[in-house]
Write a protein that holds these residues in place. Structure first.
Motif, PDB file in Angstrom:
ATOM      1  N   TYR A  37     -31.785  85.170 -33.155  1.00 51.32           N
ATOM      2  CA  TYR A  37     -31.787  85.417 -34.597  1.00 51.32           C
ATOM      3  C   TYR A  37     -33.204  85.774 -35.072  1.00 51.32           C
ATOM      4  N   GLN A  57     -34.211  89.352 -34.893  1.00 51.00           N
ATOM      5  CA  GLN A  57     -33.694  90.206 -35.972  1.00 51.00           C
ATOM      6  C   GLN A  57     -34.630  90.155 -37.176  1.00 51.00           C
ATOM      7  N   ASP A 102     -37.743  92.169 -36.622  1.00 46.55           N
ATOM      8  CA  ASP A 102     -37.482  93.587 -36.555  1.00 46.55           C
ATOM      9  C   ASP A 102     -37.174  94.194 -37.927  1.00 46.55           C
ATOM     10  N   HIS A 103     -37.013  93.354 -38.925  1.00 39.15           N
ATOM     11  CA  HIS A 103     -36.634  93.866 -40.246  1.00 39.15           C
ATOM     12  C   HIS A 103     -37.821  94.587 -40.902  1.00 39.15           C
ATOM     13  N   LEU A 121     -28.411  89.829 -40.921  1.00 42.63           N
ATOM     14  CA  LEU A 121     -29.223  89.644 -39.708  1.00 42.63           C
ATOM     15  C   LEU A 121     -28.559  88.695 -38.713  1.00 42.63           C
ATOM     16  N   TYR A 174     -26.035  89.932 -35.039  1.00 37.39           N
ATOM     17  CA  TYR A 174     -26.575  90.505 -33.805  1.00 37.39           C
ATOM     18  C   TYR A 174     -25.654  90.135 -32.649  1.00 37.39           C
TER      19      TYR A 174
END
Ligand code: ADP
Ligand code: ADP
Ligand code: MG
Length: 471
Positions: A419, A422, A425-426, A445, A448
């Motif tokens: 998690y 994610q 990577d935002h 998010l 995934y």
């Protein structure tokens, strides 16, 4: 210098303290309850003593712990975080029995542990606090009247709260009426006190906290700030140092406020002053009178060993650093890897670790008490590992964080590790534009896919090829 320290804690923080003691030639004594018999802190400390079958009672028994420290010839007790670390009665007992409590004086713990009293001391010292109650609320009527004056939304909070519990946002009088008994009941159950107070809810704030160190000779320094805005239900998930969202002027101002706060209460040892920031406004929120879970990232950017300083301060020595000696370099992130299933409302996922490979490489630090074969007991916090990464620039630290999370293999339980990738990577995170609403505002998010193992990928590839070939 202290010679022998009893560590009144368990898990990764107990191991962290053992490590500092070992480097300083101080003997360490662990305590454990039977479910923790195979805990790493037990194996790693110089001595270890069982405090019985009950999973928690032993860790929460001031008299027993202080007596054990005396019987085993310890000159000090390190309380870690959680458990008795902010228990003024425990600190007072240490003072009375002549055992050094590694933390501030019991009156200071008492005064800061009570959030309304802390607000009073800060107001008196000229530190800005969130608008709200002067003391505890007498009843719901007072709460409704005060909330009407401050304006909604308001935060209803347990006066002795901690760990993100006993806090509810109320958006309207109806909401407040509903939440009032809930917070009281939660506060009574979790903290043994029904006291609650109200403050203005700062909408979409950033959580910025400042690490301070103070010795018994009147020296106080700050070690810059941490940004702990990435939270779920008021609990921190990812922490960042320094905050990528502060200007140098804001940094200097808030560091100065934290020193002022510590000086105002004659603070001694390590502590953290927590603030909420919105635009250019800064409000004092609370002070944590202990080492914090996320002290690691401050260590990463400043090179200061905070636990070592705690032990030195408790030995009566002066701080090793003046303010001008403390510099920071690069960025550090800490991921709280929790034994929880993000896809199932973060339900705790205790059990046996069937396989654990530690992440490594440049700029990576792991603080944990788990190992392959270890069974995570269900009685304690779900945080099972702290992964800390450091790099010179913001972009590099994000890349390193993702890489280190990829490095790690932790099988047998569900964790929050994937998690966190994610979040990193935002685009908003990458452009360091986030506040405490980031997690609730991005439920997508959680969609995934768990990273597949090579064997599964090979199988999937084989069947894809088979499908194309028309087998
Ligand atoms: P930090 O402030 O160091 O980030 P947390 O808020 O995550 O720490 O709390 C660390 C641990 O201490 C958690 O186990 C939490 O439940 C516990 N804790 C914190 N404050 C209190 C308190 N007032 N009473 C009981 N437990 C607390
Ligand atoms: P704890 O003792 O549990 O750590 P805090 O008072 O530090 O409690 O608050 C925990 C979190 O709750 C903060 O980091 C913040 O995200 C949120 N919070 C607390 N007070 C407010 C407020 N007045 N306005 C907005 N958010 C708040
Ligand atoms: Mg807090």
């Amino acid at each position: 210098m202290l010679k022998k320290v009893l560590i009144a804690n368990r898990g990764e923080i107990a191991v962290r303290i053992v490590r500092a003691c070992a480097e300083m030639g101080i003997r360490s004594v662990a305590i454990y309850t039977e479910p923790d018999r195979y805990g790493l802190h037990v194996k790693r400390a110089d001595e270890a003593y069982s405090l019985g079958e009950d999973p928690l009672a032993g860790y929460l028994d001031p008299a027993r712990i202080v007596n054990l420290a005396l019987e085993t010839g310890c000159d000090a007790i390190h309380p870690g975080y959680g458990f008795l670390s902010e228990n003024a009665t425990f600190a007072r007992l240490c003072e009375e029995k002549g055992v050094t409590f590694i933390g501030p004086k019991s009156e200071v713990i008492h005064g800061m542990g009570d959030k309304t009293q802390a607000r009073d001391s800060m107001r008196a010292a000229g530190v800005p606090v969130t608008p709200g109650s002067d003391g505890n609320l007498a009843d719901l009527d007072e709460a409704l009247q005060l909330a009407g004056e401050i304006g909604y939304p308001v935060m209803l909070k347990a006066t002795s709260g901690g760990g993100g519990r006993g806090i509810r946002r109320c958006d309207s009088p109806e909401d407040l009426k509903q939440q009032y008994p809930r917070v009281i009941s939660e506060a009574t159950k979790a903290f043994g006190s029904a006291d609650v107070f109200l403050e203005k809810c700062i909408v979409n704030p950033r959580h910025i906290e400042v690490q301070i160190l103070a010795d018994r000779h009147g020296n106080v320094v700050h070690l810059f700030e941490r940004d702990c805005s990435i939270q779920r239900r008021n609990q921190k998930l990812i922490e960042i140092a320094p905050s990528p969202q502060l200007t140098p002027e804001q940094r200097q101002y808030i560091g100065g406020l934290a020193v002022k706060a510590a000086e105002a209460v004659d603070y001694v040892n390590a502590g953290t002053v927590e603030f909420l920031l919105t635009g250019n406004e800064v409000y004092f929120m609370e002070m944590n009178t202990r080492v914090q879970v996320e002290h690691t990232i401050t260590e990463a950017i400043t090179g200061v060993d905070i636990v070592r300083e705690q032990l030195r301060i408790a030995s009566g020595l002066e701080l090793s650093y003046r303010q001008e000696d403390i510099q920071y370099r690069g960025y550090a992130l800490q991921f709280r890897i929790n034994a929880e299933d993000p896809k199932n409302d973060f339900l705790p996922s205790f059990g046996r670790i069937s396989h654990y490979y530690a992440p490594g490489g440049p700029g990576v630090r792991v603080d944990t008490a788990i190992y392959t074969g270890y069974e995570i007991p269900p009685y304690y916090d779900s945080m099972c590992l702290k992964l800390v990464v450091w790099a010179l620039t913001w972009d590099e630290v994000i890349a390193r964080g993702i890489r280190a999370l990829d490095d790690m293999r932790l099988h047998g339980i569900k964790t929050t590790a994937n998690y966190y990738k994610q979040i990193l990577d935002h685009p908003d995170f990458r452009r360091h534009d986030f506040n405490t609403s980031f997690v609730p505002e991005h439920p997508e998010l959680l969609n995934y896919s768990e990273k597949r193992q090579p064997a599964e990928i090979a199988l999937a590839l084989a069947s894809a090829i088979a499908a194309h070939a028309g087998w």
